[in-house]
Design an enzyme around this catalytic site. Sequence first.
Site, PDB file in Angstrom:
ATOM      1  CG  ASN A  71     -32.007  -1.062 -36.571  1.00  0.00           C
ATOM      2  OD1 ASN A  71     -32.134   0.100 -36.190  1.00  0.00           O
ATOM      3  ND2 ASN A  71     -32.986  -1.748 -37.135  1.00  0.00           N
ATOM      4  CD1 TRP A  72     -28.057   0.001 -31.068  1.00  0.00           C
ATOM      5  CD2 TRP A  72     -27.483   2.132 -30.716  1.00  0.00           C
ATOM      6  NE1 TRP A  72     -26.746   0.014 -30.666  1.00  0.00           N
ATOM      7  CE2 TRP A  72     -26.369   1.318 -30.444  1.00  0.00           C
ATOM      8  CE3 TRP A  72     -27.358   3.506 -30.574  1.00  0.00           C
ATOM      9  CZ2 TRP A  72     -25.141   1.842 -30.026  1.00  0.00           C
ATOM     10  CZ3 TRP A  72     -26.142   4.032 -30.164  1.00  0.00           C
ATOM     11  CH2 TRP A  72     -25.049   3.207 -29.893  1.00  0.00           C
ATOM     12  CE  LYS A  73     -34.892  -3.484 -34.407  1.00  0.00           C
ATOM     13  NZ  LYS A  73     -35.759  -4.645 -34.498  1.00  0.00           N
ATOM     14  CG  HIS A 102     -35.891  -2.429 -40.360  1.00  0.00           C
ATOM     15  ND1 HIS A 102     -36.958  -2.941 -39.648  1.00  0.00           N
ATOM     16  CD2 HIS A 102     -34.781  -3.019 -39.858  1.00  0.00           C
ATOM     17  CE1 HIS A 102     -36.496  -3.797 -38.742  1.00  0.00           C
ATOM     18  NE2 HIS A 102     -35.180  -3.867 -38.855  1.00  0.00           N
ATOM     19  CD  GLU A 122     -32.944  -6.923 -41.025  1.00  0.00           C
ATOM     20  OE1 GLU A 122     -32.073  -7.096 -40.162  1.00  0.00           O
ATOM     21  OE2 GLU A 122     -33.903  -6.157 -40.860  1.00  0.00           O
ATOM     22  N   GLY A 179     -36.521 -10.072 -34.121  1.00  0.00           N
ATOM     23  CA  GLY A 179     -36.986  -9.875 -32.751  1.00  0.00           C
ATOM     24  C   GLY A 179     -37.779 -11.044 -32.179  1.00  0.00           C
ATOM     25  CB  SER A 222     -33.284 -13.844 -33.754  1.00  0.00           C
ATOM     26  OG  SER A 222     -34.576 -13.308 -33.585  1.00  0.00           O
ATOM     27  N   GLY A 260     -30.371  -6.164 -34.239  1.00  0.00           N
ATOM     28  CA  GLY A 260     -31.221  -5.351 -33.379  1.00  0.00           C
ATOM     29  C   GLY A 260     -30.882  -5.604 -31.916  1.00  0.00           C
TER      30      GLY A 260
END
Length: 260
Positions: free
Chosen positions: A15-17, A102, A174, A180, A220, A241
């Site tokens: 997931n590159w956001k 998300h 998640e 993150g 993470s 991520g």
Amino acid sequence: MPAKSHSRRPMMVANWKMHKTPAESAAFIARLRELAPGNGGDCVVVVAPAFPCLAAAVEAARGFACAIAGQDLHWAPEGAFTGEVSAAMLAAAGCTHVIVGHSERRQFFGETDETVHKKVRAALAASLTPIVCVGETEAQRNDNEIELILRYQFERAFWGMEAEIFSRCVLAYEPVWAIGTGNTATPEVAEGAHRFLRRCARDIFGPEAAQALTILYGGSIKPSNMRALLDQPDVDGGLVGTASLEPDSFAALIKAANAQ
Ligand code: PEP
């Protein structure tokens, strides 16, 4: 290490956001091809770039077993919704998957359990595989509400669905406190939540659908902790991520998934 007693394929989703341009997206996939030729195994590899990068990513992934996903969608087929993208648009752009619900959408952009449900339906109607995210916040965890929250989010997302339709979905656990933050869930904590979610699936859709359900962990993940998470019987892969932004670390995660 508990043995895997099922035939679910491992899956690794990047997931590159809001990172990477079209050229950077294409360069990443080209490099991944070199690092994980043919993926080197059974792992289903999915990359979710930002909307303007989808065309470049689809082109770069041609002939390579790397599926492309949207990071979100709108539930309506079309209409006056400035800035939004429909399921049919994602499918026409070459996406096969889409992330839904998300926690960053829930926290910052008003996503609710009701909109998640509508988006899951819209994705399925366009033959996209929805990757549906659920997970508790730190406050909910401290209040011992984990199972309450997970069951509620699960039931709302898949409300009124037939087992056969449900079987086309992927679920991602998640925990919001792990995303993150560097606070990865321990393998035991992740396994407890995944086992519980599989039980939710069994209660509503029956044992076969529950057994077949792919449940990803996200929060993470790094190459150094993925193996221990994947060793858990109900952890089928990762939604990643930060560690998906570099081809080397994402390739290492794919390698870990293929080593199951
Ligand atoms: C995510 O955004 O889904 C995620 C898991 O991010 P990170 O790996 O950076 O925690």
